[in-house]
Design a protein around this motif. Structure first.
Motif, PDB file in Angstrom:
ATOM      1  N   LEU A  47       0.923  -1.196   0.014  1.00 32.99           N
ATOM      2  CA  LEU A  47       0.057  -0.085   0.024  1.00 32.99           C
ATOM      3  C   LEU A  47       0.903   1.222   0.074  1.00 32.99           C
ATOM      4  CD1 LEU A  47      -2.690   1.261   0.245  1.00 32.99           C
ATOM      5  CD2 LEU A  47      -2.804   0.906   2.746  1.00 32.99           C
ATOM      6  N   ASP A  48       0.883   1.747  -1.018  1.00 28.58           N
ATOM      7  CA  ASP A  48       1.664   2.983  -1.298  1.00 28.58           C
ATOM      8  C   ASP A  48       0.966   4.314  -1.209  1.00 28.58           C
ATOM      9  OD1 ASP A  48       3.754   4.677  -2.291  1.00 28.58           O
ATOM     10  OD2 ASP A  48       4.476   3.730  -4.026  1.00 28.58           O
ATOM     11  N   ILE A  49       1.286   5.061  -0.022  1.00 25.59           N
ATOM     12  CA  ILE A  49       0.501   6.310   0.055  1.00 25.59           C
ATOM     13  C   ILE A  49       1.382   7.405  -0.255  1.00 25.59           C
ATOM     14  CG2 ILE A  49      -0.896   7.610   1.745  1.00 25.59           C
ATOM     15  CD1 ILE A  49      -1.494   5.003   3.280  1.00 25.59           C
ATOM     16  N   GLY A  50       0.945   8.376  -1.206  1.00 21.82           N
ATOM     17  CA  GLY A  50       1.839   9.376  -1.560  1.00 21.82           C
ATOM     18  C   GLY A  50       2.658   9.116  -2.710  1.00 21.82           C
ATOM     19  N   THR A  51       1.833   8.321  -3.666  1.00 23.33           N
ATOM     20  CA  THR A  51       2.845   7.727  -4.890  1.00 23.33           C
ATOM     21  C   THR A  51       3.552   8.611  -5.469  1.00 23.33           C
ATOM     22  OG1 THR A  51       0.867   6.217  -5.043  1.00 23.33           O
ATOM     23  CG2 THR A  51       2.444   6.433  -6.854  1.00 23.33           C
ATOM     24  N   GLY A  52       3.409   9.592  -5.894  1.00 25.07           N
ATOM     25  CA  GLY A  52       4.069  10.416  -6.599  1.00 25.07           C
ATOM     26  C   GLY A  52       3.898  10.216  -8.009  1.00 25.07           C
ATOM     27  N   ILE A  53       4.493  11.152  -9.019  1.00 23.80           N
ATOM     28  CA  ILE A  53       4.292  11.013 -10.237  1.00 23.80           C
ATOM     29  C   ILE A  53       5.336   9.827 -10.711  1.00 23.80           C
ATOM     30  CG2 ILE A  53       4.744  11.897 -12.735  1.00 23.80           C
ATOM     31  CD1 ILE A  53       4.141  14.626 -11.063  1.00 23.80           C
ATOM     32  N   PRO A  54       4.686   8.832 -11.752  1.00 26.27           N
ATOM     33  CA  PRO A  54       5.554   7.632 -12.044  1.00 26.27           C
ATOM     34  C   PRO A  54       6.909   8.083 -12.558  1.00 26.27           C
ATOM     35  CG  PRO A  54       3.511   7.388 -12.537  1.00 26.27           C
ATOM     36  CD  PRO A  54       3.580   8.802 -12.220  1.00 26.27           C
ATOM     37  N   ALA A  55       8.021   7.105 -12.264  1.00 26.99           N
ATOM     38  CA  ALA A  55       9.270   7.460 -12.503  1.00 26.99           C
ATOM     39  C   ALA A  55       9.898   6.098 -12.570  1.00 26.99           C
ATOM     40  CB  ALA A  55       9.987   8.374 -11.574  1.00 26.99           C
ATOM     41  N   PRO A  56      10.974   5.935 -13.273  1.00 27.27           N
ATOM     42  CA  PRO A  56      11.588   4.630 -13.190  1.00 27.27           C
ATOM     43  C   PRO A  56      11.905   3.858 -11.612  1.00 27.27           C
ATOM     44  CG  PRO A  56      12.603   5.823 -14.860  1.00 27.27           C
ATOM     45  CD  PRO A  56      11.660   6.898 -14.046  1.00 27.27           C
ATOM     46  N   GLY A  57      11.631   2.783 -11.438  1.00 23.39           N
ATOM     47  CA  GLY A  57      11.752   2.057 -10.463  1.00 23.39           C
ATOM     48  C   GLY A  57      10.541   2.212  -9.324  1.00 23.39           C
ATOM     49  N   ASN A  58       9.498   2.362  -9.934  1.00 19.89           N
ATOM     50  CA  ASN A  58       7.945   2.308  -9.138  1.00 19.89           C
ATOM     51  C   ASN A  58       7.735   1.102  -8.347  1.00 19.89           C
ATOM     52  OD1 ASN A  58       6.777   4.785 -10.767  1.00 19.89           O
ATOM     53  ND2 ASN A  58       7.016   3.457 -12.471  1.00 19.89           N
ATOM     54  N   THR A  59       7.036   1.187  -7.303  1.00 19.88           N
ATOM     55  CA  THR A  59       7.011   0.325  -6.214  1.00 19.88           C
ATOM     56  C   THR A  59       6.692  -1.240  -6.984  1.00 19.88           C
ATOM     57  OG1 THR A  59       6.495   1.797  -4.722  1.00 19.88           O
ATOM     58  CG2 THR A  59       5.804  -0.506  -4.204  1.00 19.88           C
ATOM     59  N   HIS A  60       5.776  -1.202  -7.619  1.00 17.97           N
ATOM     60  CA  HIS A  60       5.314  -2.466  -8.446  1.00 17.97           C
ATOM     61  C   HIS A  60       6.316  -3.010  -9.183  1.00 17.97           C
ATOM     62  CE1 HIS A  60       4.337   0.037 -12.048  1.00 17.97           C
ATOM     63  NE2 HIS A  60       4.440  -1.333 -12.589  1.00 17.97           N
ATOM     64  N   GLU A  61       7.304  -2.428  -9.999  1.00 18.23           N
ATOM     65  CA  GLU A  61       8.152  -2.830 -10.688  1.00 18.23           C
ATOM     66  C   GLU A  61       9.229  -3.345  -9.924  1.00 18.23           C
ATOM     67  OE1 GLU A  61       8.196   0.580 -14.607  1.00 18.23           O
ATOM     68  OE2 GLU A  61       9.188   1.071 -12.416  1.00 18.23           O
ATOM     69  N   VAL A  62       9.744  -2.874  -8.617  1.00 14.60           N
ATOM     70  CA  VAL A  62      10.898  -3.390  -7.953  1.00 14.60           C
ATOM     71  C   VAL A  62      10.268  -4.539  -7.360  1.00 14.60           C
ATOM     72  CG1 VAL A  62      12.166  -2.876  -6.003  1.00 14.60           C
ATOM     73  CG2 VAL A  62      11.886  -1.209  -7.563  1.00 14.60           C
ATOM     74  N   ALA A  63       9.165  -4.408  -6.671  1.00 13.86           N
ATOM     75  CA  ALA A  63       8.371  -5.685  -5.977  1.00 13.86           C
ATOM     76  C   ALA A  63       8.426  -6.842  -6.930  1.00 13.86           C
ATOM     77  CB  ALA A  63       7.070  -5.449  -5.581  1.00 13.86           C
ATOM     78  N   GLN A  64       7.759  -6.664  -8.152  1.00 14.12           N
ATOM     79  CA  GLN A  64       7.489  -7.793  -9.091  1.00 14.12           C
ATOM     80  C   GLN A  64       8.911  -8.347  -9.673  1.00 14.12           C
ATOM     81  OE1 GLN A  64       4.656  -6.100 -11.715  1.00 14.12           O
ATOM     82  NE2 GLN A  64       3.064  -5.969 -10.046  1.00 14.12           N
ATOM     83  N   GLU A  65       9.883  -7.725  -9.569  1.00 12.09           N
ATOM     84  CA  GLU A  65      11.148  -8.315  -9.873  1.00 12.09           C
ATOM     85  C   GLU A  65      11.586  -9.509  -8.991  1.00 12.09           C
ATOM     86  OE1 GLU A  65      13.282  -7.865 -12.722  1.00 12.09           O
ATOM     87  OE2 GLU A  65      11.764  -7.048 -13.527  1.00 12.09           O
ATOM     88  N   ILE A  66      11.158  -9.244  -7.894  1.00 18.26           N
ATOM     89  CA  ILE A  66      11.514 -10.442  -6.953  1.00 18.26           C
ATOM     90  C   ILE A  66      10.331 -11.443  -6.596  1.00 18.26           C
ATOM     91  CG2 ILE A  66      11.947 -10.540  -4.487  1.00 18.26           C
ATOM     92  CD1 ILE A  66      14.129  -9.005  -6.068  1.00 18.26           C
ATOM     93  N   VAL A  67       9.137 -10.747  -6.598  1.00 22.82           N
ATOM     94  CA  VAL A  67       7.674 -11.618  -6.503  1.00 22.82           C
ATOM     95  C   VAL A  67       6.921 -11.111  -7.602  1.00 22.82           C
ATOM     96  CG1 VAL A  67       5.880 -12.218  -5.003  1.00 22.82           C
ATOM     97  CG2 VAL A  67       8.003 -11.532  -3.953  1.00 22.82           C
TER      98      VAL A  67
END
Length: 271
Positions: A76-96
């Protein structure tokens, strides 16, 4: 107004917004004259502001990677900010690969860009919703959040560079605790918060003057930030400047480099 500074209907570009000011600091293009003017005011009195923003972004990536490696598969990412390289889902989904992320922000332009730049993939789910960290119960009840977050299982709760926009009277510590109350044991809190601890006194004074004038962010000292995190057990190395939180090999950790990073970071586990 140039074509680059055109804004969609419903987007207020008469006042600076945290997501767009941050976007400017990390080299993004989704910002407007009012955002750039405020960012440059900060840079003029504290040149390390943009370095701090980049340090914060790098911390987010390391912390999300750590959480995913610990088995966290929903965020749950609160205060996401404007998308940029290394978004939460991109990092997490590399592992899971099946990791799911609910993004929340209070700026409509963030959600517009998120939907355009974070398309659905064959990996985990992502959703986006409007919400303000000052109203945690509304965030927790949002259908878009409930669609991907199972609150009976551990959650990665991200409050990255967001609490410094919450005034003392709005009870930042209480907000953190209300969010933590909603997640089970084993959940991880990923947080960062700006500070003036490492600024020369005159620079710190001028930063606070700009903040007061623009009703913007409020840097806080280490002890105050630590008081917001009492609901979790901090993982090593605790509440530290961003470059010091589990740095990658070869990271410059010299005193000179650290003096440019005025943000504290931490990851904590709910017992």
């Amino acid at each position: 107004m140039s074509e680059q500074d055109w804004a969609p209907t419903g987007i207020d570009i008469s006042r600076p917004h945290p997501a767009r000011v941050y976007d400017y600091h990390i080299g993004g293009k989704t910002n407007y004259p009012v955002d750039r003017e405020l960012a440059e005011r900060f840079i003029a009195v504290a040149p390390q502001t943009s370095v701090t923003a980049l340090d914060n972004r790098a911390f987010l990536g390391r912390a999300v990677r750590y959480a995913a490696e610990q088995g966290i598969d929903q965020f749950l990412d609160i205060g996401t900010g404007i998308p940029a390289p290394g978004n939460t889902h991109e990092v997490a989904q590399e592992i899971v690969p099946s990791a799911r992320v609910a993004y929340v922000d209070n700026d409509p332009i963030v959600l517009a860009h998120a939907r355009a730049l974070m398309p659905a993939t064959d990996r985990g789910r992502t959703t986006f919703t409007m919400g303000d960290v000052r109203e945690p119960e509304k965030i927790l009840a949002a259908p878009e959040v409930r669609e991907v977050i199972d609150f009976d299982r551990p959650v990665g709760l991200l409050l990255v560079a967001i609490l410094h926009y919450v005034a003392d009277a709005e009870d930042p510590a209480g907000i953190v605790n209300r969010l933590l109350d909603a997640v089970p044991s084993g959940s991880l809190l990923i947080a960062s918060h700006t500070t003036s601890d490492f600024l020369p006194p005159i620079s710190a004074e001028r930063v606070l003057e700009i903040n007061d004038d623009a009703e913007f962010m409020l840097p806080r000292p280490h002890a105050t930030i630590a008081s917001y995190l009492t609901g979790v057990d901090l993982v090593e190395p605790g509440l530290v400047q961003a470059p010091l939180w589990r740095p990658e090999e070869g990271t410059d950790l010299s005193p000179e480099r650290l003096s440019q990073s005025w943000i504290y970071t931490a990851v904590g586990r709910k017992a």
